[in-house]
Design an enzyme around this catalytic site. Structure first.
Site, PDB file in Angstrom:
ATOM      1  N   SER A  52       9.363  -7.814  41.235  1.00  0.00           N
ATOM      2  CA  SER A  52       8.687  -8.169  39.982  1.00  0.00           C
ATOM      3  C   SER A  52       8.776  -9.675  39.744  1.00  0.00           C
ATOM      4  CB  SER A  52       9.325  -7.423  38.799  1.00  0.00           C
ATOM      5  OG  SER A  52      10.729  -7.540  38.821  1.00  0.00           O
ATOM      6  N   GLU A 122      10.194   0.863  48.233  1.00  0.00           N
ATOM      7  CA  GLU A 122       9.400   1.882  47.528  1.00  0.00           C
ATOM      8  C   GLU A 122       8.885   2.930  48.516  1.00  0.00           C
ATOM      9  OE1 GLU A 122       6.360   0.031  45.091  1.00  0.00           O
ATOM     10  OE2 GLU A 122       7.815  -1.366  44.222  1.00  0.00           O
ATOM     11  N   GLU A 189      10.677   5.533  38.466  1.00  0.00           N
ATOM     12  CA  GLU A 189       9.933   4.714  37.492  1.00  0.00           C
ATOM     13  C   GLU A 189       8.741   5.482  36.906  1.00  0.00           C
ATOM     14  OE1 GLU A 189       8.945   0.733  38.776  1.00  0.00           O
ATOM     15  OE2 GLU A 189       7.715   0.368  36.992  1.00  0.00           O
TER      16      GLU A 189
HETATM   17  O1  KIV Z   1      10.798  -5.140  41.015  1.00  0.00           O
HETATM   18  C1  KIV Z   1      11.399  -4.623  40.067  1.00  0.00           C
HETATM   19  O2  KIV Z   1      11.753  -5.280  39.071  1.00  0.00           O
HETATM   20  C2  KIV Z   1      11.708  -3.201  40.156  1.00  0.00           C
HETATM   21  C3  KIV Z   1      12.259  -2.560  38.927  1.00  0.00           C
HETATM   22  C4  KIV Z   1      11.157  -2.365  37.973  1.00  0.00           C
HETATM   23  C5  KIV Z   1      12.971  -1.299  39.229  1.00  0.00           C
HETATM   24  O3  KIV Z   1      11.485  -2.593  41.145  1.00  0.00           O
END
Ligand code: KIV
Length: 280
Positions: A52, A122, A189
């Protein structure tokens, strides 16, 4: 004054996180920088250097903007700023999906160049071979199922999972596959509460929820969402504990006005021949 980091590393490892299944909820947050890692480390069990970061700090539209180099640079910064939390670094899209060999090579680079305790990737049934290979190479893996941000373009947006029987069955299969492949924990999620509860009851590794209810063994949020720094879209499941956007905007407004009025710098912030010493 900021607290000093201990010189000895007394980190919580992946194994300790795994043993927290069913106990006191596991506290996790994302972190991308040295100062934020220093602030969060005393309060959390796990810091995730999430991909993220591509959206939150680099302004990309999706997490697909993250690269291995970006994750490693932020992973190094977070490792410098934390002393006790288990630090997990996300594997960015395009660095693990093709084969188990590609996944192991990328995970080795991340751990080798950052010193982090684990990686996250993922996928469920489709990524079980990659998870098993990374674990066999001696690197702990955190899984991530449900809403998978790396697949939002394919999925047509940030869609909640677990609303149809078919989807529930797929989510359960994914969770079981990630557990069987040897992951030490599993992020769920954007998934409805009953499904998150069902998965948490079925698997022996801790589930970490984000938009997946308090039925999970722990919780994670994106730090910038949690402290009100995110400038773009904030998901509905986020609780904002502070409003740092306004704090920064007000500080910038006051600074601009004081500079224009020649109020800053004032007498306390200037040097003369006789005051202030040699150090800036
Ligand atoms: O990239 C991220 O911040 C995540 C979280 C939302 C679990 O994968």
């Amino acid at each position: 004054m900021a607290t000093q980091l201990p010189t000895t590393d007394i980190r919580i490892g992946a194994d300790l996180i795994r043993r927290r299944k069913g106990g006191t909820p596991i506290v996790c947050l994302t972190a991308y920088t040295y100062p934020i890692a220093r602030l969060l480390d005393p309060h959390v069990d796990l810091l995730l250097v999430g991909d993220s970061v591509a959206m939150v700090l680099h302004g990309h539209e999706t997490t697909l903007g993250a690269s291995l180099e970006m994750m490693i640079a932020h992973g190094q910064a977070v490792m410098r700023g934390s002393a006790r939390a288990c630090v997990v670094v996300d594997m960015p899209a395009g660095t693990y999906e093709d084969s188990a060999a590609q996944a192991v090579a990328s995970a080795r680079r991340i751990v080798g160049e950052t010193g982090c305790q684990a990686v996250k990737l993922e996928g469920g049934v489709d990524m079980a071979a990659q998870i098993a290979a990374i674990v066999a190479a001696g690197i702990p893996v955190m899984g991530h199922i449900g809403l998978q941000p790396q697949s939002v373009e394919k999925d047509g947006g940030y869609k909640i999972k677990g609303r149809t029987d078919e989807n529930v069955a797929a989510l359960i299969a994914d969770a079981l596959a990630v557990e069987k492949a040897g992951a030490f924990s599993l992020v769920i999620e954007g998934t409805i509460e009953t499904v998150a509860a069902d998965i948490t009851g079925r698997i022996a590794i801790p589930t970490i929820g984000i938009g997946a209810s308090s039925e999970c063994d722990g919780q994670i949020l994106v730090i910038d969402d949690m402290v009100g720094l995110t400038v773009d879209r904030v998901p509905k499941f986020v609780k904002q504990y502070a409003d740092l956007r306004s704090v920064i905007a007000h500080a910038a407004e006051r600074y601009a006005s004081e500079v224009r009025d020649r109020e800053f710098p004032g007498r306390a912030h200037v040097f003369s021949k006789t005051n202030g010493g040699d150090e800036a």
